[in-house]
Design a protein around this motif. Structure first.
Motif, mmCIF file in Angstrom:
data_model
loop_
_atom_site.group_PDB
_atom_site.id
_atom_site.type_symbol
_atom_site.label_atom_id
_atom_site.label_comp_id
_atom_site.label_asym_id
_atom_site.label_seq_id
_atom_site.Cartn_x
_atom_site.Cartn_y
_atom_site.Cartn_z
ATOM 1 N N LEU A 155 0.834 -1.198 0.000
ATOM 2 C CA LEU A 155 0.000 0.000 0.000
ATOM 3 C C LEU A 155 0.871 1.251 0.000
ATOM 4 O O LEU A 155 0.595 2.208 -0.739
ATOM 5 N N THR A 156 1.925 1.245 0.804
ATOM 6 C CA THR A 156 2.820 2.400 0.882
ATOM 7 C C THR A 156 3.478 2.673 -0.462
ATOM 8 O O THR A 156 3.532 3.824 -0.927
ATOM 9 N N GLN A 157 3.974 1.623 -1.094
ATOM 10 C CA GLN A 157 4.602 1.796 -2.408
ATOM 11 C C GLN A 157 3.611 2.348 -3.430
ATOM 12 O O GLN A 157 3.953 3.207 -4.251
ATOM 13 N N PRO A 200 5.052 8.313 -7.537
ATOM 14 C CA PRO A 200 4.760 9.656 -8.065
ATOM 15 C C PRO A 200 3.734 9.698 -9.189
ATOM 16 O O PRO A 200 3.148 10.749 -9.456
ATOM 17 N N GLU A 201 3.496 8.572 -9.844
ATOM 18 C CA GLU A 201 2.563 8.568 -10.974
ATOM 19 C C GLU A 201 1.189 8.015 -10.607
ATOM 20 O O GLU A 201 0.313 7.909 -11.471
ATOM 21 N N ARG A 222 -2.115 10.968 -4.129
ATOM 22 C CA ARG A 222 -1.822 12.394 -4.023
ATOM 23 C C ARG A 222 -1.909 12.896 -2.586
ATOM 24 O O ARG A 222 -1.081 13.692 -2.145
ATOM 25 N N HIS A 223 -2.912 12.427 -1.843
ATOM 26 C CA HIS A 223 -3.095 12.905 -0.471
ATOM 27 C C HIS A 223 -1.919 12.491 0.409
ATOM 28 O O HIS A 223 -1.386 13.306 1.180
ATOM 29 N N ALA A 224 -1.505 11.223 0.307
ATOM 30 C CA ALA A 224 -0.380 10.750 1.118
ATOM 31 C C ALA A 224 0.907 11.479 0.743
ATOM 32 O O ALA A 224 1.708 11.847 1.620
ATOM 33 N N ARG A 225 1.113 11.730 -0.550
ATOM 34 C CA ARG A 225 2.327 12.429 -0.980
ATOM 35 C C ARG A 225 2.317 13.884 -0.524
ATOM 36 O O ARG A 225 3.368 14.452 -0.213
#
Length: 220
Positions: free
Chosen positions: A26-28, A33-34, A39-42
């Motif tokens: 899930l983390t990966q 980036p794509e 988006r929220h976690a990044r």
């Protein structure tokens, strides 16, 4: 936008959990980036640092794993409709005695409406949203949750909401030996957030008529 991002993240986590994935996978996925869904976690990682983002993903994973392990797997949209229709029939045919029982029925109907919009028993609901839907005060709602609906197996709160994020609920059918609501009267928690529309896989199921009985209280 943050609330929407969290709901998308939670939905992705549930899908990964159902596919027997891991928190590392899930983390990966979320930090790639794509991947649009991450988006929220990044954004958390950019704003507050990588460790804060990883801690957030971990909390979402725990909630998703608990939800998946404790809920019924719906095989299709039609199956979801059958499950919710059976729940509505059981709710409507259960004897809800006294003022407290009638109030509990209104709250259950509100949760059932949210579940129908979400497309299954798993849904989000806020305290304010549920109280308004049921036509009761938030104080009354809390007592009904704690004294009737949760103890008798009708509702399970899988995750408590914080801030503007609603709690995660699972609507169950109650235990056969817990259906009778005591006549004794009593005085009768989440936060504002729409239902789990992000979990839908099609048009919402038919919404039942809203209760028309006179609210017990308009305070709160």
């Amino acid at each position: 936008m943050a609330e929407h991002g969290h709901r998308v993240t939670a939905a992705i986590a549930c899908h990964v959990a159902r596919a027997d994935g891991t928190v590392d996978q899930l983390t990966q996925l979320l930090l790639h980036p794509e991947h649009e869904g991450g988006r929220h976690a990044r954004s958390i990682a950019l704003r507050s640092g990588q460790s804060r983002a990883l801690a957030y993903i971990g909390r979402v994973w725990v909630s998703a794993s608990a939800a998946v392990s404790s809920t019924t797997m719906l095989e299709s949209r039609h199956h979801a409709y059958e499950v919710l229709a059976a729940l509505r029939d059981r709710i409507e045919t259960t004897p809800w005695r006294g003022e407290r029982g009638r109030t509990a029925l209104r709250v259950l109907r509100a949760h059932l409406n949210f579940a129908e919009i979400a497309g299954g028993p798993l849904h989000y609901a806020s305290e304010r949203q549920t109280a308004e839907e049921a036509g009761i005060s938030r104080t009354t709602l809390r007592v009904v949750y704690e004294t009737v609906l949760k103890p008798r197996g009708w509702l399970r709160r899988l995750r408590v909401g914080h801030g503007r994020e609603g709690s995660t609920w699972y609507l169950a059918d109650g235990s056969p030996d817990r259906h009778s609501i005591p006549i004794a009267q009593s005085r009768f928690r989440t936060t504002q957030s729409p239902p789990t529309w992000h979990l839908r896989s099609g048009p919402p199921l038919g919404r039942a008529r809203r209760p028309t009985s006179t609210p017990l209280s308009s305070a709160g």
